[in-house]
Design a protein around this motif. Structure first.
Motif, PDB file in Angstrom:
ATOM      1  N   ARG A  67       0.822  -1.224   0.000  1.00 26.98           N
ATOM      2  CA  ARG A  67       0.000   0.000   0.000  1.00 26.98           C
ATOM      3  C   ARG A  67       0.851   1.267   0.000  1.00 26.98           C
ATOM      4  N   PHE A  68       1.975   1.238   0.688  1.00 22.72           N
ATOM      5  CA  PHE A  68       2.846   2.409   0.796  1.00 22.72           C
ATOM      6  C   PHE A  68       4.112   2.191  -0.018  1.00 22.72           C
ATOM      7  N   THR A  69       4.653   3.285  -0.554  1.00 20.98           N
ATOM      8  CA  THR A  69       5.914   3.244  -1.283  1.00 20.98           C
ATOM      9  C   THR A  69       6.806   4.393  -0.835  1.00 20.98           C
ATOM     10  N   ILE A  70       7.997   4.042  -0.377  1.00 19.70           N
ATOM     11  CA  ILE A  70       8.977   5.056  -0.008  1.00 19.70           C
ATOM     12  C   ILE A  70       9.911   5.275  -1.189  1.00 19.70           C
ATOM     13  N   SER A  71      10.284   6.531  -1.416  1.00 25.31           N
ATOM     14  CA  SER A  71      11.211   6.850  -2.497  1.00 25.31           C
ATOM     15  C   SER A  71      11.966   8.118  -2.124  1.00 25.31           C
ATOM     16  N   ARG A  72      13.009   8.404  -2.874  1.00 26.02           N
ATOM     17  CA  ARG A  72      13.782   9.619  -2.629  1.00 26.02           C
ATOM     18  C   ARG A  72      14.291  10.186  -3.929  1.00 26.02           C
ATOM     19  N   ASP A  73      14.468  11.498  -3.944  1.00 24.90           N
ATOM     20  CA  ASP A  73      15.070  12.193  -5.074  1.00 24.90           C
ATOM     21  C   ASP A  73      16.251  12.964  -4.506  1.00 24.90           C
ATOM     22  N   ASN A  74      17.429  12.405  -4.635  1.00 27.28           N
ATOM     23  CA  ASN A  74      18.609  13.041  -4.038  1.00 27.28           C
ATOM     24  C   ASN A  74      18.958  14.365  -4.705  1.00 27.28           C
ATOM     25  N   ALA A  75      18.585  14.525  -5.968  1.00 28.66           N
ATOM     26  CA  ALA A  75      18.837  15.799  -6.650  1.00 28.66           C
ATOM     27  C   ALA A  75      17.967  16.914  -6.079  1.00 28.66           C
ATOM     28  N   LYS A  76      16.799  16.537  -5.537  1.00 31.71           N
ATOM     29  CA  LYS A  76      15.877  17.521  -4.956  1.00 31.71           C
ATOM     30  C   LYS A  76      15.919  17.522  -3.429  1.00 31.71           C
ATOM     31  N   ASN A  77      16.805  16.685  -2.857  1.00 35.31           N
ATOM     32  CA  ASN A  77      16.921  16.610  -1.393  1.00 35.31           C
ATOM     33  C   ASN A  77      15.568  16.317  -0.736  1.00 35.31           C
ATOM     34  N   THR A  78      14.833  15.397  -1.312  1.00 28.01           N
ATOM     35  CA  THR A  78      13.479  15.134  -0.830  1.00 28.01           C
ATOM     36  C   THR A  78      13.210  13.639  -0.715  1.00 28.01           C
TER      37      THR A  78
END
Length: 126
Positions: A67-78
């Motif tokens: 149901r949940f998905t964790i992700s990151r965008d290191n270029a956006k620091n988010t």
């Protein structure tokens, strides 16, 4: 320490979706393992999801798998947490947390993380 600010919480009906964001500033975000925790009223803070500093590895508590998905965008620091098929029992304050990679990979305890945001409220109505 990296500074963390969560956003994206709110009120949603059961079955709905929300996407939480965690904006990082200060030290290099890409050098941090990151996680999401939540705390419901009267309960202890619990681990929800974690992601490696590269984003290549993710892990979840059983109650949110699928149901949940964790992700990151290191270029956006988010950091993100996409939450689908929300249930009333998902109601809680959600926190993002970080641990510098020099400390080694974290476990699932909140004491494994050294940087914390202030939290964002998620309320799921039935």
């Amino acid at each position: 320490q990296v500074q963390l600010v969560e956003s994206g919480g709110g009120l949603v009906q059961a079955g709905g979706s929300l996407r939480l964001s965690c904006a990082a500033s200060g030290r290099a975000f890409s050098n941090y393992y990151m996680g999401w925790f939540r705390q419901a009223p009267g309960k202890e803070r619990e681990f929800v999801a974690g992601i490696s500093w590269t984003g290549g590895s993710t892990y979840y508590v059983d109650s949110v798998k699928g149901r949940f998905t964790i992700s990151r965008d290191n270029a956006k620091n988010t950091l993100y947490l996409q939450m689908n098929s929300l249930k009333p029992e998902d109601t809680a304050v959600y926190f993002c947390a970080g641990r510098h990679l020099s400390l080694g990979s974290p476990g699932l305890r909140d004491s494994d993380f050294t940087s914390w945001g202030q939290g964002t409220q998620v309320t799921v109505s039935s």
